[in-house]
Design a protein around this motif. Structure first.
Motif, PDB file in Angstrom:
ATOM      1  N   GLY A   6      14.506  -1.682  -9.889  1.00  0.00           N
ATOM      2  CA  GLY A   6      13.553  -0.999 -10.597  1.00  0.00           C
ATOM      3  C   GLY A   6      12.189  -0.767 -10.462  1.00  0.00           C
ATOM      4  O   GLY A   6      11.360  -0.169 -11.123  1.00  0.00           O
ATOM      5  N   GLU A   7      11.618  -1.969  -9.335  1.00  0.00           N
ATOM      6  CA  GLU A   7      10.204  -1.805  -8.941  1.00  0.00           C
ATOM      7  C   GLU A   7      10.092  -0.475  -8.178  1.00  0.00           C
ATOM      8  O   GLU A   7       8.911  -0.143  -8.207  1.00  0.00           O
ATOM      9  N   LEU A   8      11.019   0.054  -7.768  1.00  0.00           N
ATOM     10  CA  LEU A   8      10.641   1.338  -6.798  1.00  0.00           C
ATOM     11  C   LEU A   8      10.686   2.575  -7.459  1.00  0.00           C
ATOM     12  O   LEU A   8      12.008   2.965  -7.995  1.00  0.00           O
ATOM     13  N   PRO A   9       9.619   3.424  -7.631  1.00  0.00           N
ATOM     14  CA  PRO A   9       9.756   4.663  -8.461  1.00  0.00           C
ATOM     15  C   PRO A   9      10.543   5.531  -7.641  1.00  0.00           C
ATOM     16  O   PRO A   9      10.959   6.738  -8.147  1.00  0.00           O
ATOM     17  N   ASP A  10      10.987   5.407  -6.194  1.00  0.00           N
ATOM     18  CA  ASP A  10      11.509   6.387  -5.440  1.00  0.00           C
ATOM     19  C   ASP A  10      12.814   5.883  -4.791  1.00  0.00           C
ATOM     20  O   ASP A  10      13.192   6.295  -3.931  1.00  0.00           O
ATOM     21  N   TRP A  11      13.445   5.106  -5.677  1.00  0.00           N
ATOM     22  CA  TRP A  11      14.842   4.563  -5.332  1.00  0.00           C
ATOM     23  C   TRP A  11      15.823   5.625  -5.201  1.00  0.00           C
ATOM     24  O   TRP A  11      16.666   5.798  -4.062  1.00  0.00           O
ATOM     25  N   GLN A  12      16.032   6.689  -6.126  1.00  0.00           N
ATOM     26  CA  GLN A  12      16.850   7.846  -5.864  1.00  0.00           C
ATOM     27  C   GLN A  12      16.432   8.693  -4.710  1.00  0.00           C
ATOM     28  O   GLN A  12      17.349   9.147  -3.989  1.00  0.00           O
ATOM     29  N   GLN A  13      15.026   8.824  -4.424  1.00  0.00           N
ATOM     30  CA  GLN A  13      14.780   9.873  -3.154  1.00  0.00           C
ATOM     31  C   GLN A  13      15.223   9.008  -1.966  1.00  0.00           C
ATOM     32  O   GLN A  13      15.618   9.420  -0.818  1.00  0.00           O
ATOM     33  N   LEU A  14      15.091   7.689  -2.150  1.00  0.00           N
ATOM     34  CA  LEU A  14      15.663   6.839  -0.795  1.00  0.00           C
ATOM     35  C   LEU A  14      16.900   6.975  -0.612  1.00  0.00           C
ATOM     36  O   LEU A  14      17.333   7.068   0.339  1.00  0.00           O
ATOM     37  N   ARG A  15      17.682   6.831  -1.601  1.00  0.00           N
ATOM     38  CA  ARG A  15      19.311   7.304  -1.610  1.00  0.00           C
ATOM     39  C   ARG A  15      19.600   8.406  -0.895  1.00  0.00           C
ATOM     40  O   ARG A  15      20.337   8.621  -0.076  1.00  0.00           O
ATOM     41  N   ASP A  16      18.931   9.535  -1.560  1.00  0.00           N
ATOM     42  CA  ASP A  16      19.135  10.863  -1.227  1.00  0.00           C
ATOM     43  C   ASP A  16      18.972  10.833   0.559  1.00  0.00           C
ATOM     44  O   ASP A  16      19.741  11.380   1.317  1.00  0.00           O
ATOM     45  N   ALA A  17      17.782  10.413   0.809  1.00  0.00           N
ATOM     46  CA  ALA A  17      17.637  10.326   2.388  1.00  0.00           C
ATOM     47  C   ALA A  17      18.561   9.638   3.191  1.00  0.00           C
ATOM     48  O   ALA A  17      19.015  10.088   4.180  1.00  0.00           O
ATOM     49  N   GLY A  18      18.884   8.283   2.662  1.00  0.00           N
ATOM     50  CA  GLY A  18      20.030   7.460   3.218  1.00  0.00           C
ATOM     51  C   GLY A  18      21.239   8.116   3.552  1.00  0.00           C
ATOM     52  O   GLY A  18      21.907   8.274   4.797  1.00  0.00           O
TER      53      GLY A  18
END
Lengths: 203, 476
Positions: free
Chosen positions: B58-70
């Motif tokens: 929850g601390e990361l505003p870009d978690w979903q973008q990181l998942r997409d990149a991963g």
């Protein structure tokens, strides 16, 4: 036919008709040049039980002296500024010290290559002021001195700065484990005490 | 008899390693469900980790973008796997390391055993590694007179307790602190008899016990979380420092790594080093990550080996739906959110890969026939898909594999008959009345005669009610 040929042949066969890879979306927060938040770093380090000391450069030696106490045996990498080391400790400069002597020392003092504010991480890259990887591993107390220009906001900036050809050790707090009931407990094989000195006014 | 072309994707061989179920999942699960201590331990641990992980994600505003990149990075890696492995091999070799290729578990065990023998040493320290568990390396080393010492705390608990791992990340998750204390008192040489069950005291006991072993052992075996094709850099992500000990102190380091662990470029680690710790232990960053590129003169092991392992991975890659199981970064988030895993624990899955990812990976590595009940070890609730940091669509793979599992011919006939009846209301009402006779088939259909008994072995047939809804409605 070698196993190498067999494996590569199998993979090529398996990939027949595999869709060509698309571009990788990198919409996450990247490695833009932005100032690092020292308070965030200090808070995140402390959150994982590292002891944080903030001082002017001129106060580094006194801070280290206070952390170490008197009469202790301290390992130092060959490139560490000697002025940082207090006079009332026995200093072992690493010139290929055997592992047993390093393990028997009370503490080690190193510099660092990079620190990541968001995750509370310091990274050592085995430069002369950080030394061989074993130095920061065997003594139970690790004192690490950071300069503000080494601190980056997030992981991508750290990756951009680091040289993968060097041996790298990313350290976030003292040794810990989550193996007992999935709770973080500090203190297994690495140093159980991590002190990070942030020298605020640069070097 | 068909002649197999050597280059055809192959599943992991039988008779070696730990990928196959000893008994069907429902039977093993039923036994696990009867163990209240196990359920309490698992419930406590998974609840703890879900809360921790949720907080730091929850601390990361870009978690979903990181998942997409991963997710995209892994797909790209698979598409270019042959060239990336060749690139990795040249980079590691150029940096002073030696690369070996192992088509299956037997060959990997033979390579590692041979490398250890060549050093003349009779003991190796080990960093926790799924790949070496998968291939049964410890058994192979022991058979060759070489003692493998597990140094990860949870692996040590499992090894000292002569137990089996039950979780990817925390193999001793099924043990609570009191049980761990008892295992240490029973099996750890030189342990203080006054040892308490405080986690810090237990960790301290492991520290004291292993310190001498670390300093005296000249060969270590590790796995790898990532291998960078571009630079030849290997990375091990850990917590305790046992990994650092094994990667730094010995003269010889042997790393065994599944071929799917390669990542294209150095920069790609900026994605995975953000995804893995938060999804895995629920930390912003794990305490220690070590990265090494071949040999560094004067620092760490001077003999560095990398064993690239197939052992069924090429067969997984050949399945266009199932291949995304190879994207797994072994974080174990899917285990921690799975309602089935939380109740049965990892042992019920048979393979070293338990939980939702194990239910899709193990049957593909071995061929579905050898792990036929695992695709059914799920309620298809989808929590695993949501939790996966690289967005592996585990529910879709489960459904796909169910279609490939062996089905009795009677099942197709029964389904066709059911479809016919359901299309005709009169027949359907008659069938519902007849279904009450189903009460004679025993509890949950267990009393059904063959071949339906095989079908019911992995499914619970609901007990028919005394009156159907239609009958109840008609009476109103």
């Amino acid at each position: 036919m070698t196993s190498r040929d067999v494996i590569l042949g199998r993979i090529r066969e398996a990939l027949r008709g595999y869709p060509a890879a698309g571009a990788v979306p990198r919409d996450y927060r990247g490695s833009d040049d932005e100032p690092a938040d020292m308070d965030l770093l200090a808070g995140r380090l402390a959150d994982y039980r590292a002891h944080v000391h903030r001082t002017a450069t001129i106060g580094i030696a006194a801070t280290i002296a206070r952390i170490l106490g008197d009469g202790r045996v301290v390992v130092a990498p060959p490139g560490l500024p000697l002025a940082w080391l207090p006079s009332r400790v026995e200093v072992l400069i690493d010139d290929g010290l055997p592992d047993e002597r390093i393990a028997a020392a009370d503490a080690v003092v190193t510099a660092a290559a990079v620190a990541v504010a968001e995750t509370g991480t310091i990274v050592l890259d085995a430069s002369a002021d950080q030394g061989r990887r074993v130095l920061s591993l065997l003594p139970d107390l690790h004192v690490c001195v950071l300069r503000p220009e080494q601190v980056v906001p997030r992981v991508p900036q750290a990756i951009a700065r680091l040289d993968p050809r060097r041996p790298l050790t990313w350290i976030s707090g003292p040794s810990a484990t989550s193996d007992i009931e999935l709770n973080r407990v500090e203190g297994v094989h690495g140093p159980r005490n991590l002190h990070v000195i942030i020298a605020e006014d640069g070097s | 008899m068909t002649r197999t072309f050597l280059g055809m994707p192959a599943t992991a061989p039988r008779g070696v390693g730990h990928l196959r179920e000893g008994e069907p999942f429902p039977a093993a699960a039923r036994r696990a469900l009867g163990d209240p201590q196990l359920r309490r331990n698992l419930g406590h641990a998974t609840t703890t980790i879900r809360a921790k992980s949720g907080r730091v994600i929850g601390e990361l505003p870009d978690w979903q973008q990181l998942r997409d990149a991963g997710s995209a990075l892994k797909a790209d890696t698979m598409a270019r796997l042959p060239e990336l492995l060749e690139q990795l091999e040249s980079a590691v070799t150029a940096a002073g390391g030696t690369v070996h290729w192992a088509a299956d578990a037997t060959e990997a065990n033979r390579i590692v055993t041979g490398l250890v023998r060549a050093t003349g040493e009779q003991r190796v320290t080990k960093v926790k590694s799924m790949a070496t568990q998968e291939i049964g390396l410890n058994e192979a080393l022991a058979a060759a007179g070489i003692e493998p010492v597990e140094t990860d705390l949870a692996e040590l608990i499992v090894q000292l307790g002569a137990d089996r791992p039950s979780h990817i990340l925390v193999p001793a998750i099924h043990r609570n602190r009191a049980e761990i204390r008892e295992i240490f008192l029973r099996a750890m040489p030189g342990v203080d008899p006054a040892l308490s069950d405080e986690p810090a005291a237990l960790a301290g006991a492991a520290r004291a016990y292993l310190r001498e072993t670390f300093l005296r052992t000249k060969v270590a075996v590790s796995g790898a979380n990532f291998a960078v094709a571009e630079t030849g850099t290997l990375a091990v992500v850990e917590s305790e420092g046992n990994g650092r000990m094994c990667l730094t102190l010995p003269e010889t380091l042997i790393t065994v790594m599944g071929i799917e662990k390669v990542v294209p470029s150095w920069r790609d680690l900026e994605v995975f080093l953000q995804l893995l710790p938060r999804a895995s232990t629920g930390e912003r960053m794990n305490p220690y990550t070590s990265m090494w590129t071949g040999v560094t003169p004067g620092d760490g092991p001077q003999q560095v080996h990398l064993v690239l392992l197939d052992n069924g991975r090429s067969a997984v890659l050949a399945d266009e739906v199932g291949r995304q199981a190879l994207h797994c970064i072994r974080c174990s988030a899917c285990l921690n959110v799975c309602p089935v895993y939380e109740r049965t624990g990892g042992h019920a899955y048979g393979s070293v890969y338990p939980g939702p990812i194990g239910a899709v990976l193990s049957p593909q590595l071995t061929g579905v026939a050898d792990n036929a009940s695992l695709p059914y070890a799920s309620s298809l609730c989808g929590a695993c898909f949501d939790a996966c940091p690289v967005k592996i669509d585990i529910p879709s793979i489960l459904v796909h594999l169910r279609g490939r599992a062996p089905h009795p011919r009677a099942e197709a006939a029964a389904m066709a008959a059911a479809a016919y009846v359901m299309d005709r209301p009169r027949l359907y009402a008659a069938a519902q009345r007849a279904a009450r006779l189903g009460r004679l088939t025993g509890r949950r259909g267990r009393g059904l005669p063959p071949p339906l008994s095989g079908w019911a072995a992995s499914r619970d047939v609901p007990e028919p009610p005394p009156a159907t809804f239609r009958e109840w409605w008609a009476r109103r």
